[in-house]
Design a protein around this motif. Structure first.
Motif, short mmCIF file in Angstrom:
data_model
loop_
_atom_site.label_atom_id
_atom_site.label_comp_id
_atom_site.label_asym_id
_atom_site.label_seq_id
_atom_site.Cartn_x
_atom_site.Cartn_y
_atom_site.Cartn_z
N THR A 54 0.83 -1.20 0.00
CA THR A 54 0.00 0.00 0.00
C THR A 54 0.86 1.26 0.00
O THR A 54 0.57 2.22 -0.72
CB THR A 54 -0.95 0.01 1.20
OG1 THR A 54 -0.20 -0.18 2.41
CG2 THR A 54 -1.99 -1.11 1.08
N GLY A 80 0.95 -7.47 1.67
CA GLY A 80 -0.30 -6.93 1.18
C GLY A 80 -1.35 -6.93 2.27
O GLY A 80 -1.13 -7.46 3.36
N SER A 87 -7.53 -6.57 -0.06
CA SER A 87 -6.52 -7.05 -1.00
C SER A 87 -7.02 -6.93 -2.44
O SER A 87 -6.31 -6.44 -3.32
CB SER A 87 -6.17 -8.52 -0.69
OG SER A 87 -5.20 -9.00 -1.59
N MET A 90 -7.10 -3.25 -3.51
CA MET A 90 -5.79 -2.69 -3.79
C MET A 90 -5.28 -3.12 -5.16
O MET A 90 -4.79 -2.31 -5.94
CB MET A 90 -4.78 -3.11 -2.72
CG MET A 90 -3.39 -2.51 -2.91
SD MET A 90 -2.11 -3.40 -1.99
CE MET A 90 -2.05 -4.94 -2.91
N TRP A 91 -5.41 -4.42 -5.46
CA TRP A 91 -4.89 -4.91 -6.74
C TRP A 91 -5.72 -4.43 -7.91
O TRP A 91 -5.19 -4.21 -9.01
CB TRP A 91 -4.79 -6.44 -6.73
CG TRP A 91 -3.56 -6.89 -6.02
CD1 TRP A 91 -3.46 -7.45 -4.78
CD2 TRP A 91 -2.21 -6.76 -6.49
NE1 TRP A 91 -2.15 -7.68 -4.45
CE2 TRP A 91 -1.36 -7.27 -5.48
CE3 TRP A 91 -1.64 -6.27 -7.67
CZ2 TRP A 91 0.02 -7.30 -5.63
CZ3 TRP A 91 -0.26 -6.31 -7.81
CH2 TRP A 91 0.55 -6.82 -6.80
#
Length: 233
Positions: A54, A80, A87, A90-91
């Motif tokens: 992050t 992560g 998760s 974020m991806w």
């Protein structure tokens, strides 16, 4: 960075353990957590949630990955989020940025992709996507069904790593799934627990699992990670 992603299709064949050990055998390597159901390394090793992916994603275009890595048993890791929703978010939102910055950096990223669900950008950018599979019928059938998606998921090579014993040998697995078997790892639970719970590093280094992962690292260094045009002795 060269990108080597490890994933599974069913069960728990030890993707995270293999990723940590493989990164420990490669020069300038770090483990990158890219499991959409959430990372586990921060919890396992008592690390903070930051720094990690992050903070790396939020940094400038020239941010060095080493400044965002933490130590997990001697291996640099980019942790992560550990919650599935966080998760995946974020991806999906920052995956392209993370991937671009890692590909432009030096070293090797060993990506812990967990159980494969759908491709994230770092997996799509892989020089090698290695699927860990137990040589048993249900896992081989699951792999066969997923192969079209896996082939489309990455720009690089696709390989299989056999984990543990089963009724099918490497040559039979290759014939069945039409993907090369690039290595074989023992189901060495003692070594896995030593890595997980901080057991003797010397004992771990002598384990069958560590030796097998080291052999896999040597194979990858010559076939996947060597610079283009390099002559490997």
């Amino acid at each position: 960075m060269k990108i080597v992603s490890l994933a599974s299709v069913r069960g728990a064949p030890g993707v995270t353990t293999a990723a940590l050990l493989l990164a420990s055998t490669l020069p300038e390597a770090a483990v990158v957590e890219a499991d959409l159901v959430g990372g586990v390394l921060a919890v396992r090793y008592g690390l903070g949630r930051e720094p990690g992916l992050t903070t790396f994603a939020a940094g400038g275009p020239d941010a060095a990955w080493r400044a965002h890595a933490q130590d997990a048993g001697g291996v640099p890791v980019l942790v992560g989020p550990d919650a599935p929703g966080a998760s995946e978010l974020m991806w999906r939102s920052a995956g392209e940025r993370i991937t671009h910055k890692l590909v432009a950096a030096d070293g090797v990223a060993v990506v812990d992709a967990g159980r494969f669900h759908s491709p994230v950008p770092i997996v799509s950018a892989s020089d090698l996507l290695a699927i860990l599979v137990n040589p048993v019928a249900d896992q081989l059938v699951a792999l066969t069904h997923l192969l079209p998606t896996l082939r489309q998921a990455t720009r690089g090579r696709l390989g299989v790593v056999i984990v543990g014993d089963g009724p099918y040998r490497a040559v039979e697995v290759e014939r069945s799934v039409e993907v090369p078997v690039i290595g074989a790892l023992p189901d060495d639970r003692d070594a896995a627990e030593a890595l997980l719970y901080g057991g003797s590093r010397s004992r771990l280094a002598r384990s069958r699992l560590a030796r097998a992962v080291s052999a896999l690292g040597i194979e990858l260094s010559s076939s996947v990670l060597a610079p283009a045009g390099a002559v490997v002795a």
